[in-house]
Design a protein around this motif. Structure first.
Motif, PDB file in Angstrom:
ATOM      1  N   GLY A  56       0.802  -1.219   0.000  1.00 29.24           N
ATOM      2  CA  GLY A  56       0.000   0.000   0.000  1.00 29.24           C
ATOM      3  C   GLY A  56       0.833   1.267   0.000  1.00 29.24           C
ATOM      4  O   GLY A  56       2.034   1.265  -0.272  1.00 29.24           O
ATOM      5  N   ARG A  57       0.175   2.356   0.355  1.00 27.90           N
ATOM      6  CA  ARG A  57       0.760   3.692   0.293  1.00 27.90           C
ATOM      7  C   ARG A  57       1.252   4.132   1.671  1.00 27.90           C
ATOM      8  O   ARG A  57       0.691   3.750   2.692  1.00 27.90           O
ATOM      9  CB  ARG A  57      -0.283   4.681  -0.228  1.00 27.90           C
ATOM     10  N   GLN A  74       4.230   3.667  -3.538  1.00 22.43           N
ATOM     11  CA  GLN A  74       3.190   2.705  -3.212  1.00 22.43           C
ATOM     12  C   GLN A  74       3.626   1.286  -3.582  1.00 22.43           C
ATOM     13  O   GLN A  74       4.145   1.039  -4.665  1.00 22.43           O
ATOM     14  CB  GLN A  74       1.904   3.047  -3.952  1.00 22.43           C
ATOM     15  N   HIS A  75       3.424   0.349  -2.674  1.00 22.86           N
ATOM     16  CA  HIS A  75       3.697  -1.076  -2.867  1.00 22.86           C
ATOM     17  C   HIS A  75       5.177  -1.405  -3.017  1.00 22.86           C
ATOM     18  O   HIS A  75       5.528  -2.538  -3.350  1.00 22.86           O
ATOM     19  CB  HIS A  75       2.929  -1.621  -4.074  1.00 22.86           C
ATOM     20  N   HIS A 145      -1.036  -9.296  -5.479  1.00 33.59           N
ATOM     21  CA  HIS A 145      -1.940  -8.367  -6.166  1.00 33.59           C
ATOM     22  C   HIS A 145      -2.405  -8.948  -7.495  1.00 33.59           C
ATOM     23  O   HIS A 145      -2.418  -8.255  -8.509  1.00 33.59           O
ATOM     24  CB  HIS A 145      -1.201  -7.045  -6.392  1.00 33.59           C
ATOM     25  N   LEU A 176     -10.523   3.745   3.296  1.00 29.61           N
ATOM     26  CA  LEU A 176      -9.312   4.435   2.858  1.00 29.61           C
ATOM     27  C   LEU A 176      -9.635   5.857   2.432  1.00 29.61           C
ATOM     28  O   LEU A 176     -10.721   6.142   1.920  1.00 29.61           O
ATOM     29  CB  LEU A 176      -8.680   3.690   1.677  1.00 29.61           C
ATOM     30  N   GLY A 179      -5.833   6.302  -0.424  1.00 21.99           N
ATOM     31  CA  GLY A 179      -4.982   5.145  -0.267  1.00 21.99           C
ATOM     32  C   GLY A 179      -4.469   4.905   1.139  1.00 21.99           C
ATOM     33  O   GLY A 179      -3.717   3.954   1.365  1.00 21.99           O
ATOM     34  N   ALA A 259      -1.363  -0.664   4.168  1.00 21.55           N
ATOM     35  CA  ALA A 259      -1.034   0.727   3.878  1.00 21.55           C
ATOM     36  C   ALA A 259      -0.898   1.510   5.179  1.00 21.55           C
ATOM     37  O   ALA A 259      -1.295   1.049   6.260  1.00 21.55           O
ATOM     38  CB  ALA A 259      -2.121   1.351   3.006  1.00 21.55           C
TER      39      ALA A 259
END
Length: 292
Positions: A56-57, A74-75, A145, A176, A179, A259
């Motif tokens: 996540g972020r 992100q990720h 993912h 969220l 994000g 995240a």
């Protein structure tokens, strides 16, 4: 470079770039049926990236560690790096990524990340092994993912599909904002086994669940009966996502990590869902995908 595994039931392709699964085809008498989203950049230009070393972020794409601030997108970065093929047999592939000077600019840890793919019948098992080769503690998260074509067949719609759980579940969605987790939840299911798909379901971003009590979820067409079952024993977090109205895919994302939350840069050691390895330790887990 693309590597292929094939048996009498299925054919799988994996790219050394990101060690990413890019194709999972069921070989049928009526023809081949592709289950993996083929990365149309108009919606989402990836297939099934591996999320490492964060899921996540992060707030402002930043985190703190030992008095320094680092920027990390992100990720994480593993999905955009070239892996080395370590091992190949008839029905199994293993890839490896290790830390280097470039990774340490954004992530100051030594690591070895190994990703394996094993095909047996109509089931693909994806294995992860994270090793700490360094003397300092390793902090990381890792997540899946995979995106599945939805609909799978001409004439079907996204709304012809549903998620099926392995027993009645009660689920709260963790909400969220841009994000990041807002700290709010909303009820989604109460002792139900089926979640019908609509694009409106994802109007507030991904559906994220924490510490649930099921170990598999099946994406199934009510019209054709075709399905893909994801099994993820021991995973504490799960995301379900699509890119918006008209996107012809949906993701099933088992995670060991989450995240960040709304706010400023976080201390990495305090971030929810982080895993820790002492020097020489390994973290090993796997999930599987079965197509029908």
């Amino acid at each position: 470079m693309i590597h292929t595994l094939e048996n009498e039931h299925c054919r799988v392709q994996v790219n050394t770039h990101g060690a990413e699964l890019i194709s999972f085809v069921r070989l049928e008498a009526a023809g081949e049926l592709e289950y993996i989203w083929q990365a149309d950049p108009a919606y989402w230009g990836r297939h099934a990236p591996v999320l490492f070393p964060v899921v996540g972020r992060l707030p402002d794409n930043q985190y703190r560690h030992q008095g320094q601030t680092y920027e990390l997108g992100q990720h994480g970065f593993a999905r955009d790096r070239e892996f080395v093929l370590l091992h190949r047999s008839e029905f199994e592939l293993t890839f490896e990524l290790r830390d280097d000077a470039a990774s340490r600019v954004v992530y100051p840890f030594g690591f070895a990340l190994r990703i394996s793919y094993r095909l047996a019948g109509s089931t693909l098992t994806v294995g992860w092994e994270v090793e700490n080769p360094d003397s300092a503690e390793l902090l990381f998260s890792i997540g899946a993912h995979p995106a599945f074509r939805c609909p799978l067949l001409p004439g079907e719609t996204f709304e012809d599909y549903e998620f099926v759980f392995d027993h009645p579940v009660s689920l709260d969605q963790h909400l969220l904002e841009n994000g990041l987790f807002s700290g709010r939840t909303t009820p989604l299911l109460r002792q139900e086994t089926v979640l019908p798909l609509t694009y409106a379901l994802f109007a507030q971003d991904a559906l994220v669940f924490q510490h649930f009590d099921f170990t598999s979820i099946t994406l199934r067409s009510r019209r054709s009966g075709h399905s893909v079952r994801a099994r993820f024993d021991g995973f504490p977090y799960l995301g379900l996502w699509t890119a918006g109205s008209g996107a012809g895919f949906v993701c099933i994302e088992p995670w060991h990590g989450l995240a960040g939350s709304v706010g400023g840069p976080v201390e990495l050691a305090d971030k929810q869902g982080m895993l820790r390895l002492n020097a020489g330790q390994q973290f090993i887990t796997s999930y599987s995908l079965t197509v029908a």
